[in-house]
Design a protein around this motif. Structure first.
Motif: not given
Length: 159
Positions: A75-78, A130-136
């Protein structure tokens, strides 16, 4: 006085480290040793312990915590891979800090209700959102064997 203290401590350690295991009993029929069985504590689910569909649980109130597929390091790498440092902040190397966000992990593992708790400006909070919205999808939290909605918080340190 110090000798008495050390003597007392050593006696306490000596007696607390005694072997308290239960000896094996020999089974006369099969000529083998049998260890006594310990009582197993059973957990019964009460009939009234139904899970509310819309309730959002805190991380401490669930039986199984939500987890990112591949672990928290993935998750941190993402986050590190997808987070783009804002241009205003990129030019000023002296300004660095943490951005704190909370969000809900839904029953299906999706991320919703992203809330930036604290940021230090320059658009850092908007970028983390924005990045958290992309999160799988995550593996959802479980309570009484059922997936539930769970509140989760993460810090992200801009470097």
């Amino acid at each position: 006085m110090i000798r008495i203290f050390f003597a007392t401590v050593s006696l306490i350690l000596f007696f607390s480290c005694q072997n308290k295991s239960i000896p094996a009993v020999k089974d006369s029929e099969n000529n083998r040793k049998v260890l006594p069985q310990k009582a197993v504590k059973t957990i019964r689910q009460e009939k009234n312990s139904s899970v509310n569909d819309n309730e959002v649980y805190k991380i401490m109130d669930v039986d199984v915590k939500p987890s990112y597929i591949g672990g928290i390091d993935k998750f941190h790498a993402f986050l590190n891979k997808n987070y783009i440092v804002p241009k205003d902040l990129d030019s000023d190397d002296s300004v660095r800090g943490g951005v704190f966000a909370s969000f809900i992990i839904e029953k299906d593992g999706s991320v919703s209700n992203i809330d930036i708790i604290r940021d230090f400006g320059y658009g850092t909070g908007k970028e983390l959102e924005r990045v958290l919205k992309l999160c799988p999808n995550w593996i959802p939290a479980m309570k009484n064997g059922n997936p539930v909605r769970c509140l989760y918080s993460v810090p992200y340190y801009v470097q």
